[in-house]
Design an enzyme around this catalytic site. Structure first.
Site, short mmCIF file in Angstrom:
data_model
loop_
_atom_site.label_atom_id
_atom_site.label_comp_id
_atom_site.label_asym_id
_atom_site.label_seq_id
_atom_site.Cartn_x
_atom_site.Cartn_y
_atom_site.Cartn_z
N GLU A 26 25.64 -50.03 -15.00
CA GLU A 26 25.76 -49.16 -13.84
C GLU A 26 27.24 -48.94 -13.52
OE1 GLU A 26 23.46 -48.71 -9.61
OE2 GLU A 26 24.38 -50.63 -10.02
N GLY A 72 28.33 -58.82 -7.56
CA GLY A 72 27.54 -59.99 -7.25
C GLY A 72 26.38 -60.16 -8.20
N ALA A 73 25.75 -59.04 -8.56
CA ALA A 73 24.61 -59.08 -9.47
C ALA A 73 24.27 -57.66 -9.89
CB ALA A 73 23.40 -59.73 -8.80
N MET A 74 23.36 -57.53 -10.86
CA MET A 74 22.91 -56.23 -11.34
C MET A 74 21.42 -56.27 -11.64
SD MET A 74 23.39 -53.12 -12.08
CE MET A 74 22.14 -52.02 -12.74
N ASN A 104 19.17 -55.13 -13.60
CA ASN A 104 18.53 -54.76 -14.86
C ASN A 104 17.05 -55.12 -14.79
OD1 ASN A 104 21.26 -54.35 -15.91
ND2 ASN A 104 21.34 -56.58 -16.08
N GLU A 106 18.31 -58.37 -5.47
CA GLU A 106 18.05 -57.88 -6.82
C GLU A 106 16.55 -57.79 -7.10
OE1 GLU A 106 20.60 -56.62 -8.33
OE2 GLU A 106 21.83 -57.41 -6.70
N HIS A 143 15.13 -54.66 -5.80
CA HIS A 143 15.47 -53.52 -6.65
C HIS A 143 14.42 -53.27 -7.74
CE1 HIS A 143 19.22 -51.82 -5.43
NE2 HIS A 143 19.92 -52.93 -5.57
#
Length: 849
Positions: free
Chosen positions: A123, A263-265, A267, A298, A301
């Protein structure tokens, strides 16, 4: 490297992707890897388009069986696709680059054991760095990955990891099953000798969902996997119930990876996290809670962002605001973090208010014309203001009505792409409210409103008139409708709460327009403190009337509840930051009350705001004496804090960062060397580095001490701490070496670059930075043009001469901006935001004079 929205719209009108088949060999070299992509897609017959592919070299392009000349159709960023058929098969054979910037496929070598670790970060626009792809969120497809890697590695992607097939000479190949239909930016590849802990849970539809938590071998001893699993289960339970939709993907892995930028993603089914969330040393409780909120963010998401995805990046806020709101709601209602709305108010909302007062502020639903626009929009508006506004919307329409609309939204749009109206129509149907005016005023305009009370009382202290005055700045004059509460607080004189400041009355109402009368409060006795926006339902700054402010200064520590205490403290901070009250009053306010604060995040935020005030807002002629006195006060607080407590740790860290006199540095040195101690305070590896860096910045220790500490802690964390310490040395030579390595040679990976910049800016003598003002403005256009976004933006924001608060800094900035013009909007925005910090500091200093 850019892609405009117009190009994306045109490409979607031209073609629709069906599937990708991607073959990667991660064993070929240390710098590049072969990448072969086969794409199937339909298109308007006879049309032309392009596919994105950031490559080191393109060897072969085959479109519908016809070989295209790579030299003619590829420029290293895009591959042109002429004369398309109704149904197309494209194969691209290329070499892609391993990255060390945290973008694309990032490569890291563990200094502890020399092992190589890889992870992807795509991203916004970086899946094109790993394979050829139509890089835009509305081109969803299935993805099949075939990955050859060292046989002792683990390889993780969106689909469950298959058993590897031997590929000879210590190599193996993992053939993954096709993914479900998704956007390219949430695909993932994580590979290396990661170690893992496994578990599982049962989804609401009865499916067994495998769970995994991963980290580098050298960090596994510190990984608290059971805590991660507990939060994950709590999140699954809450979100599946609220969303009315079972978890959509086949498994859920969470991976802590090195040198991560964010911080995070999110996926799909393979979430990556900042490795700092694996705690090898004691950290404040605030950091542990932040990890919990991030885990829930996350997970949210997976539904909002992954299952249903924005059509284009102008609706990025739908992803991030929703996940931010839902993670805090889940924490408050289904985990031990029942006070998470206090954390949200202290941390997230303060970020939103700060961002919303910058010259670059924008509507929550921002106009995103190209990729550079969206890259700078991962900000406090997109995350924190959006989440704040969603909370207010929930208060207005009702939580159950809101969730009913959300359930309908997921049911209708699963696996698709949406825009804002798709959500709003479901919320309108569920709530029975017309949200068009709310949408226009809250999502399509910028700026923050301010509430002030107007109170009249008679001789008996009874309220004869009560109004809420709403204002806006001239540049963004919109007065918005708010759902808000007014709280009355008095000091209890009896019972269990005697001596505490407790709420004795509350009224909730709609605030709209410049003046909102509150007749329900007429006839009541005026309380000791009136708190507008009690319970923090509205997104608005608040001001206290004089009598309430006097009560707050005397009794802030006596609030029984944490949230009103936080709101009052935030009001004091806003007033100091806006130059309405003297900065030194805010310093006294914090130091008089912070020792009584029980919420770890509130303590952390107050200490950050204290540091900002001391460094930037106190009048220059009073800065040194005020800073020295504040450091002394922090040391007293540290000594008086409960043994081994969170407050003790935070006060020691803050004291070390502010220590500058001989006596203060003596105290830091004694802690580091063990000559003195505080009860149950453990001087662990990370705290040792903070104490040592304090001594380096104060001129007490030099390179030899840093090298000796690194020899004892030659880990990734130790290397980053050493980079900060070296750059913090108060000598012209140290600053010159840091500038040369970061800006001129650009030799560092992303994490080392950030650490070095942090040390460079840590100075007690700001004259050390004066030679770099002209160098900064001479360099940043080239940096922006030559470096990736993450590298360039870190340099632009981190090395801006913020510490030099003067008219000369503003003049140098204005001259640069005038020369830059509108050529590079994203660069212009970052510099303007930094400039605003100096301008605000000058106004605050004038108010403190």
């Amino acid at each position: 490297m850019n892609l405009t929205r117009a190009e994306a719209i045109e490409r979607t009108a031209t073609l629709t992707v069906n599937s990708y088949d991607v073959t990667l060999d991660l064993t070929a070299s240390e710098t590049t890897f072969p990448s072969t992509t086969t794409v199937t897609f339909s298109a308007q017959e006879g049309s032309s388009s392009f596919i994105d592919a950031v490559t080191a070299a393109v060897h072969q392009v085959t479109l519908n069986g016809v070989e295209l000349d790579p030299a003619e159709v590829s420029d290293g960023v895009r591959i042109q696709l002429p004369v398309l058929s109704a149904e197309n098969v494209l194969t691209v054979k290329a070499d892609a680059l391993f990255m060390n910037t945290g973008e694309g496929l990032h490569r890291f070598v563990d200094p502890v054991d020399g092992e190589v670790y890889l992870y992807s970060q795509f991203e916004v626009p970086d899946s094109r760095r790993m394979f050829a792809v139509f890089e835009q969120p509305d081109q969803k497809a299935t993805f099949t990955f075939h990955v050859t890697a060292p046989a002792h590695w683990d390889v993780i992607s969106n689909s469950p990891t298959p058993a590897p097939a031997a590929a000879g000479e210590g190599r193996a190949t993992w053939h993954f099953e096709p993914t479900l239909r998704m956007s390219s930016y949430i695909t993932a590849l994580i590979a290396g000798p990661y170690e893992s802990v496994r578990s599982e849970l049962t989804s609401s539809n009865g499916r067994i969902i495998p769970l995994g938590v991963f980290a580098r071998k050298s960090l596994m001893q510190y990984l608290d996997a059971e805590n991660v699993f507990e939060l994950t289960r709590q999140g699954f339970e809450f979100f599946e119930k609220q969303f009315g939709t079972p978890y959509p993907f086949p498994k859920y892995d969470q991976l802590f990876v090195p040198e991560f930028n964010a911080g995070a993603m999110e996926n799909a089914g393979a979430v990556t996290f900042l490795e700092s969330y694996v705690f090898r040393s004691k950290v404040p409780d605030a950091t542990v809670e932040r990890r919990a909120i991030t885990i829930l963010h996350e997970l949210a998401h997976m539904w909002f962002g992954d299952l249903v995805t924005m059509r284009w990046w102008n609706d990025l806020w739908l992803n991030e605001s929703f996940a931010e709101f839902m993670s805090t709601l889940a924490a408050a209602e289904n985990t031990k973090y029942v006070d998470s709305w206090t954390t949200f108010s202290s941390l997230e909302k303060s970020w939103a208010y700060r961002q919303d007062q910058l010259p670059s502020t924008h509507p929550i639903k921002a106009e995103i014309n190209d990729l550079e626009d969206v890259l700078v929009n991962f900000d406090g508006i997109t995350y924190a203001k959006g989440a704040s506004v969603l909370r207010q919307l929930v208060a207005w329409v009702g939580q159950e009505e809101f969730m009913t609309g959300v359930r309908a939204y997921f049911a209708k749009h699963a696996w698709g792409n949406t825009e804002l109206p798709d959500l709003m129509v479901e919320l309108e149907a569920a709530s029975g409210r017309d949200l068009s005016d709310w949408t226009q005023k809250w999502l399509e305009t910028a700026g923050v409103n301010t509430f002030k009370p107007a109170i009249e009382v008679d001789d008996d202290g009874l309220i004869t008139s009560f109004s809420i005055l709403q204002s806006a700045v001239a540049q963004f004059p919109t007065l918005r409708p708010h759902r808000a509460a007014v709280g009355f607080y008095n000091v209890a004189t009896s019972g269990d709460d005697v001596g505490k400041l407790v709420r004795t009355h509350r009224v909730e109402l709609d605030v709209d327009g410049a003046v909102t009368e509150v007749p329900e409060l007429v006839g009541l006795e005026r309380p000791a403190l009136v708190l507008l926006n009690d319970d923090d339902l509205a997104y608005a700054k608040i001001r206290l009337d004089p009598a309430s402010l006097a009560t707050a200064k005397k009794h802030l520590k006596d609030f029984r509840a944490s949230l009103p205490r936080t709101l009052v403290a935030a009001s004091a901070w806003d007033a100091a930051r806006d130059g309405e009250t003297p900065a030194r009053e805010y310093v006294d306010f914090v130091l008089a009350n912070i020792g009584h604060e029980s919420d770890s995040t509130v303590v952390m935020v107050l200490l950050r705001q204290l540091a900002t005030t001391l460094h930037f807002y106190v009048a220059p002629e009073r800065q040194h004496t005020t800073s020295v006195a504040a450091a002394d006060a922090l040391w007293v607080l540290a000594q008086g804090a409960a043994a081994g407590s969170d407050a003790q740790l935070q006060f020691v860290k803050a004291f070390a960062s502010h220590a500058q006199t001989s006596a203060q540095l003596d105290a830091v040195q004694a802690l580091l060397e063990g000559a003195s101690s505080l009860p149950e305070l453990v001087i662990d590896a990370d705290l040792r580095w903070e104490l040592l860096t304090s001594l380096v910045a104060g001129g007490r220790r030099g390179p030899e001490s840093i090298d000796a500490e690194l020899a004892a802690d030659n880990t990734q964390t130790g290397q980053l701490a050493a980079a900060t310490a070296h750059a913090a040395a108060p000598t012209p030579e140290a600053k010159a070496q840091t500038w040369e390595s970061v800006v001129v040679r650009g030799e560092h990976a992303n994490a080392v670059q950030r650490a070095s910049i942090a040390g460079f800016s840590h100075v007690w003598d700001s004259s050390l930075l004066e030679p770099y003002v002209a160098k900064y403005f001479a360099a940043i256009r080239g940096v922006w043009a030559q470096k990736s976004y993450e590298t360039a933006s870190t340099i632009v924001t981190g090395l801006y001469p913020s510490q030099l608060v003067s008219a000369a800094t503003l003049e140098a900035t204005d001259a640069f901006l005038a020369e830059l013009g509108d050529q590079t909007p994203a660069l212009r925005r970052l510099v303007m935001e930094s400039r605003d910090g100096v301008a605000r500091a000058l106004r605050a200093q004038a108010a403190d004079a």
